[in-house]
Design a protein around this motif. Structure first.
Motif, PDB file in Angstrom:
ATOM      1  N   SER A  19     -19.589   7.063   0.175  1.00  0.00           N
ATOM      2  CA  SER A  19     -20.081   5.729  -0.182  1.00  0.00           C
ATOM      3  C   SER A  19     -18.934   4.789  -0.497  1.00  0.00           C
ATOM      4  CB  SER A  19     -21.030   5.825  -1.385  1.00  0.00           C
ATOM      5  OG  SER A  19     -22.158   6.618  -1.087  1.00  0.00           O
ATOM      6  N   LEU A  20     -17.936   5.299  -1.237  1.00  0.00           N
ATOM      7  CA  LEU A  20     -16.786   4.464  -1.574  1.00  0.00           C
ATOM      8  C   LEU A  20     -16.003   4.072  -0.333  1.00  0.00           C
ATOM      9  CD1 LEU A  20     -14.829   3.164  -3.576  1.00  0.00           C
ATOM     10  CD2 LEU A  20     -13.688   5.384  -3.804  1.00  0.00           C
ATOM     11  N   VAL A  21     -15.745   5.030   0.535  1.00  0.00           N
ATOM     12  CA  VAL A  21     -14.954   4.762   1.740  1.00  0.00           C
ATOM     13  C   VAL A  21     -15.668   3.769   2.654  1.00  0.00           C
ATOM     14  CG1 VAL A  21     -14.041   5.792   3.857  1.00  0.00           C
ATOM     15  CG2 VAL A  21     -13.708   6.945   1.665  1.00  0.00           C
ATOM     16  N   LEU A  22     -16.939   4.003   2.903  1.00  0.00           N
ATOM     17  CA  LEU A  22     -17.679   3.106   3.793  1.00  0.00           C
ATOM     18  C   LEU A  22     -17.902   1.739   3.154  1.00  0.00           C
ATOM     19  CD1 LEU A  22     -20.310   5.511   5.393  1.00  0.00           C
ATOM     20  CD2 LEU A  22     -18.075   4.798   6.264  1.00  0.00           C
ATOM     21  N   GLY A  23     -18.097   1.720   1.836  1.00  0.00           N
ATOM     22  CA  GLY A  23     -18.265   0.445   1.150  1.00  0.00           C
ATOM     23  C   GLY A  23     -17.005  -0.404   1.219  1.00  0.00           C
ATOM     24  N   PRO A  64       2.365  11.159  -0.740  1.00  0.00           N
ATOM     25  CA  PRO A  64       3.140  10.841   0.462  1.00  0.00           C
ATOM     26  C   PRO A  64       2.313  10.848   1.745  1.00  0.00           C
ATOM     27  CG  PRO A  64       3.675  13.042  -0.352  1.00  0.00           C
ATOM     28  CD  PRO A  64       2.863  12.382  -1.412  1.00  0.00           C
ATOM     29  N   ARG A  65       1.312  11.714   1.814  1.00  0.00           N
ATOM     30  CA  ARG A  65       0.478  11.735   3.026  1.00  0.00           C
ATOM     31  C   ARG A  65      -0.285  10.417   3.181  1.00  0.00           C
ATOM     32  NH1 ARG A  65      -2.175  17.671   4.186  1.00  0.00           N
ATOM     33  NH2 ARG A  65      -0.397  18.943   3.562  1.00  0.00           N
ATOM     34  N   ALA A  66      -0.766   9.883   2.070  1.00  0.00           N
ATOM     35  CA  ALA A  66      -1.464   8.605   2.135  1.00  0.00           C
ATOM     36  C   ALA A  66      -0.514   7.497   2.571  1.00  0.00           C
ATOM     37  CB  ALA A  66      -2.077   8.266   0.776  1.00  0.00           C
ATOM     38  N   VAL A 102       0.826  -1.205   0.000  1.00  0.00           N
ATOM     39  CA  VAL A 102       0.000   0.000   0.000  1.00  0.00           C
ATOM     40  C   VAL A 102       0.866   1.265   0.000  1.00  0.00           C
ATOM     41  CG1 VAL A 102      -1.702   1.333   1.306  1.00  0.00           C
ATOM     42  CG2 VAL A 102      -1.952  -1.147   1.106  1.00  0.00           C
ATOM     43  N   VAL A 103       1.921   1.272   0.808  1.00  0.00           N
ATOM     44  CA  VAL A 103       2.825   2.428   0.851  1.00  0.00           C
ATOM     45  C   VAL A 103       3.487   2.631  -0.501  1.00  0.00           C
ATOM     46  CG1 VAL A 103       4.991   3.282   1.822  1.00  0.00           C
ATOM     47  CG2 VAL A 103       3.242   2.342   3.329  1.00  0.00           C
ATOM     48  N   ALA A 104       3.948   1.556  -1.122  1.00  0.00           N
ATOM     49  CA  ALA A 104       4.588   1.661  -2.433  1.00  0.00           C
ATOM     50  C   ALA A 104       3.613   2.232  -3.460  1.00  0.00           C
ATOM     51  CB  ALA A 104       5.094   0.289  -2.885  1.00  0.00           C
ATOM     52  N   GLY A 105       2.366   1.784  -3.419  1.00  0.00           N
ATOM     53  CA  GLY A 105       1.372   2.318  -4.336  1.00  0.00           C
ATOM     54  C   GLY A 105       1.122   3.799  -4.114  1.00  0.00           C
ATOM     55  N   CYS A 106       1.061   4.210  -2.854  1.00  0.00           N
ATOM     56  CA  CYS A 106       0.860   5.634  -2.540  1.00  0.00           C
ATOM     57  C   CYS A 106       2.015   6.483  -3.066  1.00  0.00           C
ATOM     58  CB  CYS A 106       0.722   5.821  -1.032  1.00  0.00           C
ATOM     59  SG  CYS A 106      -0.776   5.105  -0.316  1.00  0.00           S
ATOM     60  N   VAL A 112      -7.671   3.521   3.988  1.00  0.00           N
ATOM     61  CA  VAL A 112      -6.592   4.318   3.380  1.00  0.00           C
ATOM     62  C   VAL A 112      -6.673   4.246   1.862  1.00  0.00           C
ATOM     63  CG1 VAL A 112      -4.094   4.546   3.122  1.00  0.00           C
ATOM     64  CG2 VAL A 112      -5.077   4.038   5.370  1.00  0.00           C
ATOM     65  N   VAL A 113      -6.822   3.038   1.333  1.00  0.00           N
ATOM     66  CA  VAL A 113      -6.908   2.866  -0.118  1.00  0.00           C
ATOM     67  C   VAL A 113      -8.132   3.590  -0.672  1.00  0.00           C
ATOM     68  CG1 VAL A 113      -7.213   1.178  -1.973  1.00  0.00           C
ATOM     69  CG2 VAL A 113      -5.634   0.691  -0.093  1.00  0.00           C
ATOM     70  N   ALA A 114      -9.251   3.512   0.032  1.00  0.00           N
ATOM     71  CA  ALA A 114     -10.463   4.172  -0.433  1.00  0.00           C
ATOM     72  C   ALA A 114     -10.327   5.696  -0.400  1.00  0.00           C
ATOM     73  CB  ALA A 114     -11.649   3.733   0.418  1.00  0.00           C
ATOM     74  N   LEU A 115      -9.679   6.228   0.622  1.00  0.00           N
ATOM     75  CA  LEU A 115      -9.431   7.667   0.673  1.00  0.00           C
ATOM     76  C   LEU A 115      -8.534   8.105  -0.474  1.00  0.00           C
ATOM     77  CD1 LEU A 115      -8.934   8.183   4.513  1.00  0.00           C
ATOM     78  CD2 LEU A 115     -10.796   9.115   3.115  1.00  0.00           C
TER      79      LEU A 115
END
Length: 228
Positions: free
Chosen positions: A162-166, A94-96, A84-88, A144-147
């Motif tokens: 909706s995306l984040v909660l889903g 960088p904040r993600a 996940v960090v590498a993808g961000c 984190v990924v959804a945000l």
């Protein structure tokens, strides 16, 4: 001036709805913890859902449950956070990336602290169960990924929420199912872990944004004071 669009890991449009969700989730965690503090047996809700103290899944679904469980173990969780960090970082967020690490650490730390405070057990007095740390961790990374996706897609309040909660619901349901199916947790433990992530991650994201904004202001101020 570079990229107000990429500045906040918690989009301003989602702060109010996710703040409300976080408050409600914290309330649920507290209520369930109070109800089952010191208990070592499944509650009425747990018994209604499934017999949670014995493995209730066989091949091939047992392999799926074990694979999900591995992602919450130390080696699996480190690998997952690294991805996940590498993808961000590849997406220049960088904040993600900071939130992925900080969110995982804070969520797992919170779940561990709650386990000792609540004292609920499963399969003996040495196995603290509430809330499920695996479910909390997996849900946290999904948030984190959804945000990140919300920011990349430029979604508004309704679609973004909706995306984040889903994403949180899918991740929490998947890991919660695995933990209950393997007999590692009661269903209400999984619910508590899911709500722990919903309570902790938005607050952590807000703190990451605050710290990054302050650092940016200080850096810009230092740059203006440098002699030409």
């Amino acid at each position: 001036m570079t990229g107000r669009r990429t500045s906040a890991v918690l989009p301003p449009s989602l702060r109010a709805p996710l703040g409300l969700v976080a408050a409600l989730a914290a309330l649920v965690v507290s209520v369930i913890g109070a109800l089952y503090a010191g208990h070592g047996l499944p509650g009425r809700v747990d018994r209604w859902i499934v017999a949670p103290t014995a493995d209730s899944v066989g091949p091939p679904w047992r392999r799926v449950a074990l694979a999900l469980d591995f992602l919450g173990e130390p080696v699996g969780s480190v690998l997952l956070v690294t991805v996940v960090v590498a993808g961000c970082l590849l997406l220049r967020r960088p904040r993600a990336a900071v939130l992925a690490v900080a969110g995982a650490v804070v969520v797992v730390g919170t779940a561990t602290l709650l386990k000792h405070l609540v004292g609920r057990t499963i399969h003996g007095a040495d196995n603290l169960s509430y809330p499920s740390g695996h479910t909390a961790f997996f849900t946290a990374l999904a948030l984190v990924v959804a945000l990140l996706a919300t920011d990349r897609l430029g979604l508004g309040r309704t679609a973004g929420t909706s995306l984040v909660l889903g994403a949180a619901l899918l991740a929490g349901a998947a890991m919660g199912w695995a933990e209950v199916a393997l007999g590692a947790h009661y269903p209400t433990d999984a619910l508590g872990g899911w709500c722990t992530a919903l309570a902790v991650v938005p607050a952590t994201a807000w703190l990451v944004d605050r710290a990054a904004d302050r650092l940016a202001v200080r850096t810009a101020g230092a740059g203006r004071r440098e002699p030409r």
